[in-house]
Design a protein around this motif. Structure first.
Motif, short mmCIF file in Angstrom:
data_model
loop_
_atom_site.label_atom_id
_atom_site.label_comp_id
_atom_site.label_asym_id
_atom_site.label_seq_id
_atom_site.Cartn_x
_atom_site.Cartn_y
_atom_site.Cartn_z
N LYS A 112 0.85 -1.19 0.00
CA LYS A 112 0.00 0.00 0.00
C LYS A 112 0.89 1.24 0.00
CE LYS A 112 -3.93 1.94 2.58
NZ LYS A 112 -4.77 1.76 3.79
N MET A 113 0.53 2.23 -0.84
CA MET A 113 1.34 3.44 -0.94
C MET A 113 0.49 4.60 -1.44
SD MET A 113 3.68 2.39 -4.27
CE MET A 113 4.48 1.09 -3.36
N SER A 114 1.08 5.79 -1.48
CA SER A 114 0.39 6.97 -2.00
C SER A 114 1.41 7.90 -2.65
CB SER A 114 -0.37 7.70 -0.89
OG SER A 114 0.52 8.11 0.14
N LEU A 115 0.90 8.80 -3.50
CA LEU A 115 1.73 9.81 -4.16
C LEU A 115 1.62 11.13 -3.40
CD1 LEU A 115 3.37 10.95 -6.60
CD2 LEU A 115 1.15 11.36 -7.72
N ASN A 116 2.78 11.70 -3.08
CA ASN A 116 2.83 12.99 -2.38
C ASN A 116 3.37 14.05 -3.36
OD1 ASN A 116 5.06 14.44 0.08
ND2 ASN A 116 3.03 15.14 -0.51
N VAL A 117 2.58 15.11 -3.59
CA VAL A 117 2.99 16.19 -4.48
C VAL A 117 3.10 17.49 -3.67
CG1 VAL A 117 2.41 17.56 -6.52
CG2 VAL A 117 1.87 15.10 -6.45
N VAL A 118 4.26 18.15 -3.80
CA VAL A 118 4.47 19.46 -3.15
C VAL A 118 4.49 20.50 -4.26
CG1 VAL A 118 5.92 20.83 -1.61
CG2 VAL A 118 5.83 18.33 -1.35
N ALA A 119 3.40 21.26 -4.39
CA ALA A 119 3.24 22.17 -5.52
C ALA A 119 4.33 23.24 -5.58
CB ALA A 119 1.85 22.82 -5.47
N ASN A 120 4.76 23.75 -4.42
CA ASN A 120 5.78 24.81 -4.40
C ASN A 120 7.18 24.26 -4.20
OD1 ASN A 120 6.36 27.63 -4.61
ND2 ASN A 120 6.79 27.66 -2.39
N GLY A 121 7.31 22.94 -4.25
CA GLY A 121 8.62 22.33 -4.16
C GLY A 121 9.09 22.12 -2.74
N ASP A 122 10.05 21.21 -2.61
CA ASP A 122 10.61 20.87 -1.30
C ASP A 122 12.13 20.76 -1.46
OD1 ASP A 122 10.66 20.19 1.40
OD2 ASP A 122 10.55 18.03 0.96
N GLY A 123 12.85 21.17 -0.42
CA GLY A 123 14.31 21.07 -0.46
C GLY A 123 14.89 21.89 -1.60
N ASP A 124 15.69 21.25 -2.45
CA ASP A 124 16.34 21.94 -3.56
C ASP A 124 15.35 22.48 -4.59
OD1 ASP A 124 18.72 21.31 -2.36
OD2 ASP A 124 19.15 19.59 -3.68
N GLY A 125 14.13 22.02 -4.55
CA GLY A 125 13.15 22.47 -5.54
C GLY A 125 12.18 23.50 -5.00
N GLU A 126 12.38 23.92 -3.77
CA GLU A 126 11.42 24.84 -3.16
C GLU A 126 11.39 26.16 -3.90
OE1 GLU A 126 10.33 26.78 1.22
OE2 GLU A 126 12.06 25.44 1.01
N GLY A 127 10.19 26.60 -4.27
CA GLY A 127 9.99 27.88 -4.93
C GLY A 127 10.18 27.84 -6.43
N THR A 128 10.77 26.75 -6.96
CA THR A 128 11.05 26.70 -8.40
C THR A 128 10.47 25.47 -9.10
OG1 THR A 128 13.15 25.55 -7.98
CG2 THR A 128 13.21 27.97 -8.11
N HIS A 129 10.23 24.43 -8.36
CA HIS A 129 9.80 23.16 -8.96
C HIS A 129 8.61 22.55 -8.21
CE1 HIS A 129 13.82 23.48 -10.72
NE2 HIS A 129 13.49 22.49 -11.59
N VAL A 130 8.00 21.60 -8.88
CA VAL A 130 7.03 20.72 -8.23
C VAL A 130 7.79 19.49 -7.78
CG1 VAL A 130 4.99 19.27 -8.54
CG2 VAL A 130 5.10 21.53 -9.62
N SER A 131 7.63 19.09 -6.53
CA SER A 131 8.29 17.91 -5.99
C SER A 131 7.30 16.75 -5.92
CB SER A 131 8.86 18.19 -4.59
OG SER A 131 9.77 19.27 -4.63
N CYS A 132 7.78 15.53 -6.20
CA CYS A 132 6.93 14.32 -6.15
C CYS A 132 7.64 13.23 -5.37
CB CYS A 132 6.62 13.83 -7.55
SG CYS A 132 5.58 14.94 -8.52
#
Length: 420
Positions: free
Chosen positions: A288-308
């Motif tokens: 069992k699992m799920s997909l986590n999407v961070v629209a404003n990015g996380d870590g190195d992608g914060e503010g510039t990318h979408v993180s998955c």
């Protein structure tokens, strides 16, 4: 007992004497014709030697055109009054007791020769009559009833199986027997001795213990055939093979791709909130699992990318699974303009993956997600005419997730059937 040439009145016969079977001893010799040697009919006495002849015998002798002489004394009989009717002898002959000529057919009548014509006019053993059912046979009147009830092919009878009423000829014909719904039919399965009414033959075939049938698990890959009575034993002996085949079949049949829609992208980005897809299983009874999407990015992608990221969750089948989880999870962000140029990356779980991402979760959702901090830049989400790509449309994103499990053993097959 000899039979006479005539069939009705014995006194109307043209030639010869009486050949009846007599009740008492043989008739006196004086009643016998010296030509035919039978009891004289219409007895004539010749004057030359006083012997008795049948009138028809003398007339026949006279008509031959040869010398008309007495067969006994050889005297000429041409002169008038050389023979005459003997009334005394005739009365004696008429009083002789005889059996009915139909004695052999069952008639018990006895009487004098004088009365036999009267008897024969009503003798039920003498006259032949046509069958009243119209079968075409001529039957003695005495046997007509037996014929109508027991022998006539057109008599009305009931089929002994289906009780249909029809002529005996029809009921015993192939046209009826080939269709009779209750005719017992021998089961065609070798070793089965049962005879089943035709109407029940199909249902018997479904339960006959001797019928050759495929394994109950033939749809999942077991191709063994056997007698129905052997199925239970086979199922017990092949339970592990059947369970493995069933799980494999289910995994093939059910879709492995999961499609998710993320709505209100702008709000999620501005509020810097995480979005989680509905949880899903890698397969029936799987991880069992799920997909986590961070629209404003996380870590190195914060503010510039979408993180998955992919997060493992505590599942109801975890006791049956091999841990740690190993496999590949493909994450695709779909181009909403055409079916190509989708953004894709693969999350790999293997021996080098940190334990916190792949170990069994004790409860809820793992706080450690494995994936990509810079899955796609914010600029790439917008419409690109050059590549005809647009991932963000109507403030929504579409993700497709597929899983390939590469664990050495996906399941514990002796448990998975009860779980499914």
């Amino acid at each position: 007992m000899a039979s006479l040439a005539c069939s009705s009145s014995y006194d109307s016969c043209q030639y010869g004497g009486y050949s009846f079977k007599f009740v008492d001893d043989d008739p006196p010799n004086e009643y016998l014709c010296h030509i035919c040697t039978l009891v004289a009919r219409d007895p004539q006495q010749v004057s030359c030697c006083s012997n008795i002849y049948c009138k028809s015998c003398l007339d026949t002798l006279k008509e031959k055109g040869q010398r008309f002489i007495c067969p006994t004394c050889r005297s000429s009989l041409k002169r008038k009054y050389m023979y005459f009717k003997d009334g005394r002898v005739e009365r004696g002959i008429k009083s002789l007791k005889v059996y009915c000529t139909n004695t052999d057919s069952g008639c018990q009548w006895t009487g004098t020769i004088k009365d036999i014509d009267t008897h024969l006019n009503s003798c039920t053993y003498h006259e032949l009559v046509p069958c009243t059912n119209g079968c075409g046979e001529m039957i003695r009147r005495s046997k007509l009833e037996t014929h109508l009830t027991d022998n006539c092919p057109k008599r009305i009878v009931n089929c002994q199986y289906c009780k249909r009423r029809a002529t005996h000829q029809l009921i015993t014909s192939c046209s009826h027997l080939d269709e009779c719904p209750d005719l017992p039919i021998q089961c065609s399965n070798e070793g089965c001795d049962e005879k089943i009414p035709r109407r029940s033959l199909a249902s018997h075939e479904e339960t006959c213990p001797k019928a050759i049938v495929p394994c109950e698990y033939n749809t999942v890959g077991c191709h063994k055939v056997m007698r129905r009575e052997e199925q239970e034993k086979h199922n017990e002996e092949a339970i592990k093979q059947h369970l493995k085949a069933a799980v494999k079949k289910i995994e093939v049949l059910l879709p492995t791709n999961q499609l998710f829609k993320l709505n209100e992208y702008t709000e999620l980005k501005e509020e810097e909130e995480d979005w989680y897809s509905p949880n899903f299983h890698t397969s029936p009874g799987g991880y069992k699992m799920s997909l986590n999407v961070v629209a404003n990015g996380d870590g190195d992608g914060e503010g510039t990318h979408v993180s998955c990221f992919i997060n493992l969750e505590a599942g109801e089948y975890d006791d049956l699974l091999e841990w740690p989880f190993q496999g590949e999870v493909t994450i695709e962000l779909l181009n909403q303009l055409e079916d190509k140029n989708h953004k894709k990356d693969i999350v790999t779980y293997n021996e080098s993956t940190d334990d916190e991402y792949k170990h069994r979760v004790s409860g809820g959702r793992s706080t450690a997600g494995l994936g990509f901090m810079q899955f796609i830049s914010h600029e790439e989400l917008e419409h690109n005419p050059a590549t005809n790509c647009q991932y963000l449309k109507d403030d929504s994103l579409y993700f497709r997730v597929s899983v390939k499990v590469t664990s050495t053993s996906k399941t514990k097959p002796w448990l998975v059937r009860s779980a499914i």
